[in-house]
Design an enzyme around this catalytic site. Structure first.
Site, PDB file in Angstrom:
ATOM      1  N   HIS A   1      -1.989   7.611   7.521  1.00  0.00           N
ATOM      2  CA  HIS A   1      -1.018   8.471   6.822  1.00  0.00           C
ATOM      3  C   HIS A   1      -1.666   9.789   6.383  1.00  0.00           C
ATOM      4  O   HIS A   1      -1.026  10.833   6.406  1.00  0.00           O
ATOM      5  CB  HIS A   1      -0.476   7.762   5.567  1.00  0.00           C
TER       6      HIS A   1
ATOM      7  N   CYS B   1       6.062  -0.433   7.494  1.00  0.00           N
ATOM      8  CA  CYS B   1       5.715   0.761   6.714  1.00  0.00           C
ATOM      9  C   CYS B   1       6.920   1.158   5.874  1.00  0.00           C
ATOM     10  O   CYS B   1       8.046   1.164   6.371  1.00  0.00           O
ATOM     11  CB  CYS B   1       5.341   1.909   7.657  1.00  0.00           C
ATOM     12  N   LEU B   2       6.664   1.480   4.612  1.00  0.00           N
ATOM     13  CA  LEU B   2       7.760   1.884   3.726  1.00  0.00           C
ATOM     14  C   LEU B   2       8.440   3.151   4.247  1.00  0.00           C
ATOM     15  O   LEU B   2       9.602   3.399   3.932  1.00  0.00           O
ATOM     16  CB  LEU B   2       7.236   2.117   2.303  1.00  0.00           C
TER      17      LEU B   2
ATOM     18  N   GLY C   1       0.839  -1.195   0.000  1.00  0.00           N
ATOM     19  CA  GLY C   1       0.000   0.000   0.000  1.00  0.00           C
ATOM     20  C   GLY C   1       0.872   1.241   0.000  1.00  0.00           C
ATOM     21  O   GLY C   1       2.068   1.155   0.312  1.00  0.00           O
TER      22      GLY C   1
ATOM     23  N   GLN D   1       3.358   9.900   1.260  1.00  0.00           N
ATOM     24  CA  GLN D   1       4.646   9.207   1.376  1.00  0.00           C
ATOM     25  C   GLN D   1       5.591   9.541   0.220  1.00  0.00           C
ATOM     26  O   GLN D   1       6.796   9.318   0.332  1.00  0.00           O
ATOM     27  CB  GLN D   1       4.450   7.687   1.466  1.00  0.00           C
TER      28      GLN D   1
ATOM     29  N   HIS E   1      -4.189   1.661   8.190  1.00  0.00           N
ATOM     30  CA  HIS E   1      -2.791   2.115   8.180  1.00  0.00           C
ATOM     31  C   HIS E   1      -2.625   3.270   7.192  1.00  0.00           C
ATOM     32  O   HIS E   1      -2.026   4.301   7.514  1.00  0.00           O
ATOM     33  CB  HIS E   1      -1.901   0.916   7.804  1.00  0.00           C
ATOM     34  N   GLU E   2      -3.172   3.094   5.974  1.00  0.00           N
ATOM     35  CA  GLU E   2      -3.029   4.137   4.944  1.00  0.00           C
ATOM     36  C   GLU E   2      -3.820   5.389   5.318  1.00  0.00           C
ATOM     37  O   GLU E   2      -3.372   6.508   5.089  1.00  0.00           O
ATOM     38  CB  GLU E   2      -3.489   3.626   3.576  1.00  0.00           C
TER      39      GLU E   2
HETATM   40  O1  GNR Z   1       4.018  -2.647   2.566  1.00  0.00           O
HETATM   41  C1  GNR Z   1       3.378  -2.513   3.617  1.00  0.00           C
HETATM   42  N1  GNR Z   1       3.067  -3.606   4.351  1.00  0.00           N
HETATM   43  C2  GNR Z   1       2.206  -3.575   5.434  1.00  0.00           C
HETATM   44  C3  GNR Z   1       2.163  -4.688   6.247  1.00  0.00           C
HETATM   45  C4  GNR Z   1       1.316  -4.725   7.348  1.00  0.00           C
HETATM   46  C5  GNR Z   1       0.485  -3.654   7.611  1.00  0.00           C
HETATM   47  C6  GNR Z   1       0.517  -2.531   6.804  1.00  0.00           C
HETATM   48  C7  GNR Z   1       1.373  -2.490   5.715  1.00  0.00           C
HETATM   49  S1  GNR Z   1       1.379  -1.095   4.697  1.00  0.00           S
HETATM   50  C8  GNR Z   1       3.008  -1.160   4.071  1.00  0.00           C
HETATM   51  C9  GNR Z   1       3.194  -0.108   2.992  1.00  0.00           C
HETATM   52  C10 GNR Z   1       3.061   1.260   3.603  1.00  0.00           C
HETATM   53  O2  GNR Z   1       3.876   1.761   4.315  1.00  0.00           O
HETATM   54  N2  GNR Z   1       1.951   1.904   3.375  1.00  0.00           N
HETATM   55  O3  GNR Z   1       1.735   3.110   3.933  1.00  0.00           O
HETATM   56 NI    NI Z   2       2.846   3.103   5.765  1.00  0.00          NI
END
Ligand code: GNR
Ligand code: NI
Length: 172
Positions: free
Chosen positions: A140, A94-95, A46, A51, A136-137
């Protein structure tokens, strides 16, 4: 199509509250294409526009990238309209917080409304990884990172590990 660098914590730009998309036009679709490319390049499932330094309420996601088959999904101006009382725990990464993985508790199921890349409105009910990833997104979009859900101790340990990795990288 372009691959754009992904910001990492503690970059203050990740704390911006993203603004709603007014019209889903060609510029928005170009940004979405760049986000999808950047997400695949970084091996993420995601990505939120903020980001890559664009604080707009846009999310891309691909939860079933296997056999090289790509199935990207796009969510513009997403809003959570319902949350289950039930909580689910997932180990998240998270990236923008590279190499840190920690358990996070979130609503097990949610309903959300959003626009697609044609500007058409949709409603979905999500559970499992989709519910986790959407939350999660959407965090952000409010300038919130998954480490903000951890205890103070765990968050400071994560940030310290991150800064150490950055120092090592900068030192070459
Ligand atoms: O790549 C991602 N893997 C992930 C794994 C578990 C819960 C959430 C994520 S999102 C993350 C990519 C990212 O940072 N999206 O904002
Ligand atoms: Ni993230």
């Amino acid at each position: 199509m372009a691959i754009r660098p992904i910001l990492t914590a503690p970059d203050p730009r990740l704390k911006a509250v993203s603004t709603a998309v007014e019209t889903v036009d060609a510029a928005v679709r170009k940004l979405i294409d760049d986000m999808v490319d950047s997400m695949y390049e970084a091996d993420g499932i995601g990505l939120a526009a903020v980001q890559i330094g664009e604080p707009k309420r846009i999310i891309v996601m691909d939860l079933d990238q296997k056999d090289g088959k790509k199935n990207p999904r796009h969510f513009i101006n997403p809003v959570i309209t319902w949350r289950s009382e039930e909580i689910a725990t997932f180990e998240e990464g998270c990236l923008s917080v590279p190499e840190i993985w920690e358990d996070v508790e979130r609503s097990a199921r949610i309903k959300a409304e959003y626009l697609d890349r044609d500007g058409k409105k949709h409603e979905i009910e999500a559970d499992g990884l989709l519910a986790t990833c959407l939350q999660h997104e959407m965090d952000h979009l409010e300038g919130v990172l998954f480490i903000d859900h951890l205890s103070k101790l765990k968050r400071s340990m994560a940030l310290r590990k991150l800064q150490k990795a950055k120092r090592l990288k900068d030192a070459g």
